[in-house]
Design an enzyme around this catalytic site. Structure first.
Site, PDB file in Angstrom:
ATOM      1  N   ASP A 171      20.042  68.063  28.626  1.00  0.00           N
ATOM      2  CA  ASP A 171      20.986  68.109  29.867  1.00  0.00           C
ATOM      3  C   ASP A 171      20.313  68.951  31.019  1.00  0.00           C
ATOM      4  O   ASP A 171      20.671  68.850  32.240  1.00  0.00           O
ATOM      5  CB  ASP A 171      22.029  69.524  29.268  1.00  0.00           C
ATOM      6  N   TYR A 267      10.736  71.704  34.762  1.00  0.00           N
ATOM      7  CA  TYR A 267       9.724  72.149  33.548  1.00  0.00           C
ATOM      8  C   TYR A 267       8.262  71.593  33.993  1.00  0.00           C
ATOM      9  O   TYR A 267       7.618  71.966  33.164  1.00  0.00           O
ATOM     10  CB  TYR A 267      10.398  71.478  32.277  1.00  0.00           C
TER      11      TYR A 267
END
Length: 444
Positions: A171, A267
């Protein structure tokens, strides 16, 4: 009329389960259900969520048959979709994943670096078990897996269950696309058409347009260069109410600076700025503690309140962004809608100059026949080098799991961009082995 589907949510005791059920209920016109089941091996934890969901379904969609079970045969028989989001070891083991590396001066994160490797070694067993249940009791079903760490799990399923009908998803790109939509003034990330390549939690956007074909990259790059993905005005994004997520969204500014031709997944900060992350981490209070103190506490309290009052009419439980993504994916597979979605799939040329057996995250067209990856062509040296290094880490983890190899897991940790040396990798590995005795195979 659309054919009604039967779904089991594996990981019924998750804090995300109630939100997924709300999304399923809200989309009965697009993805109608005849049966909805919860499955978890933790009866007590699942019961808290299931009792509340039973009330929600009776009030809002009483036509749907609802079952919560800890019995695999009951849960997996007669289902069309398995939606899997399990967490082997729960949040207490996540806390160890995050805190153990920090003791050695290495970042502690749920899916990246040593913590992600530890979590991956635990997750493989659980996800393979779910695939086996599905293939035994409902062999024609699809598994939509969003159990973390998605890249390691995807590689394990590729190797261990190559014929399984499983799609691995995440997600995070959905959340970032919503942030992009906020920045450029669109209502939803669903209004964005993108080109993206990489691995799970490890990728780059090369093109972002609206559905009319207008190029949104210039405006996005201008914003990200100053603010990252964080809004410079107030927007209703509950994720950004948490300090750790706001920092992650803002840090995208520095990740973007490394390659201004693309827009990064947030990330990537863990791989490009691991020293920054470690320096700004509290070794005594990590993200796992935030989740236990906030989301878990609040969701479980709300579930208990619903049960005590025997109504959910005024509940504050809402469908999350990742829940909407799952419903879209299931609908595309069931009803042939040809959605364009970012999925984690076998490369096979989608990224032309990367290992064809790598599990990559790229746009795919989804229909009744499954998924078809779109070609992203060759990628530049920076991305190619980083991707291939991380692919090797993930392949070594899966080989270590299968072969029960201490050496290969040490190699995986040594190769990780987040770990400074083989000696530090060995110290972390020994500590992780001690912490994961109940979950990992015994390494030799």
């Amino acid at each position: 009329m659309l054919e009604k589907q039967s779904v089991v949510i594996a990981g019924g005791g998750s804090t995300y389960t109630a939100g997924i059920i709300m999304m399923l209920i809200n989309n009965q016109d697009k993805f109608p259900l005849r049966k909805l089941k919860l499955y978890d091996n933790d009866f007590e934890r699942q019961k808290i969520v299931a009792d509340a969901c039973d009330i929600i379904i009776k009030e809002r969609a009483p036509q749907i048959e609802f079952i919560a079970s800890t019995d695999p045969e009951e849960a997996f028989t007669d289902v069309d979709f398995v939606m899997a989001h399990i967490r082997q070891g729960g949040l207490p083991m996540r806390e160890k994943d995050e805190k153990i590396p920090l003791k050695f001066g290495v970042l502690g994160q749920e899916t990246c670096g040593p913590g992600g490797i530890a979590y991956g070694m635990r997750s493989i067993t659980g996800v393979i078990e779910l695939i086996d249940y599905m293939q035994k009791y409902s062999p024609n079903a699809w598994m939509l897996n969003y159990s973390n760490p998605a890249s390691i799990v995807a590689e394990a399923t590729r190797v261990l269950r190559p014929d399984a009908k499983i799609i691995n998803i995440c997600d995070m790109p959905v959340a970032i696309k919503q942030a992009m939509a906020d920045i450029v003034g669109l209502k939803s990330g669903n209004e964005i058409v993108d080109r993206y390549y990489g691995l799970n939690h490890f990728g780059w956007w090369t093109e972002v347009r609206d559905k009319e074909g207008n190029d949104l990259m210039p405006k996005l790059k201008e914003h990200v260069s100053k603010h990252g993905y964080a809004p410079d005005v107030s927007v209703d994004n509950p994720m950004l109410a948490e300090a750790s997520w706001m920092d992650t969204y803002q840090k995208a500014r520095d990740v973007y600076a490394v390659d201004p031709d693309t827009l990064p997944n947030t990330y990537l900060k863990y791989y490009m700025y691991p020293d920054y992350v470690t320096k700004h981490s509290d070794p005594n209070h990590t993200r796992a503690n935030e989740v236990m103190e906030n989301r878990e506490k609040n969701i479980f309290a709300e579930c208990k309140r619903i049960v005590s009052q025997q109504t959910a009419k005024d509940t504050n439980i809402e469908a999350g962004e990742h829940a909407e993504f799952i419903v879209q994916l299931a609908g595309a597979l069931a009803f042939n809608t040809h959605e364009r979605m970012l999925l984690i799939v076998k490369n096979e040329g989608a990224i032309a100059n990367v290992d064809p057996n790598a599990m990559v995250e790229v746009p795919c067209i989804v229909s009744k026949r499954g998924y078809e990856p779109l070609s992203m062509g060759n990628v530049p040296h920076l991305q190619k080098g980083m991707i291939e290094q991380q692919v090797s880490v993930e392949k070594l983890v899966v080989e270590a799991y299968i072969e029960k190899s201490y050496t290969k897991l040490w190699q995986a940790l040594t190769l990780s961009k987040t770990v400074p040396s083989a000696s530090v990798a060995k110290e972390i590995l020994n500590a992780l082995i001690e912490a994961n005795k109940e979950y990992w195979p015994e390494l030799k």
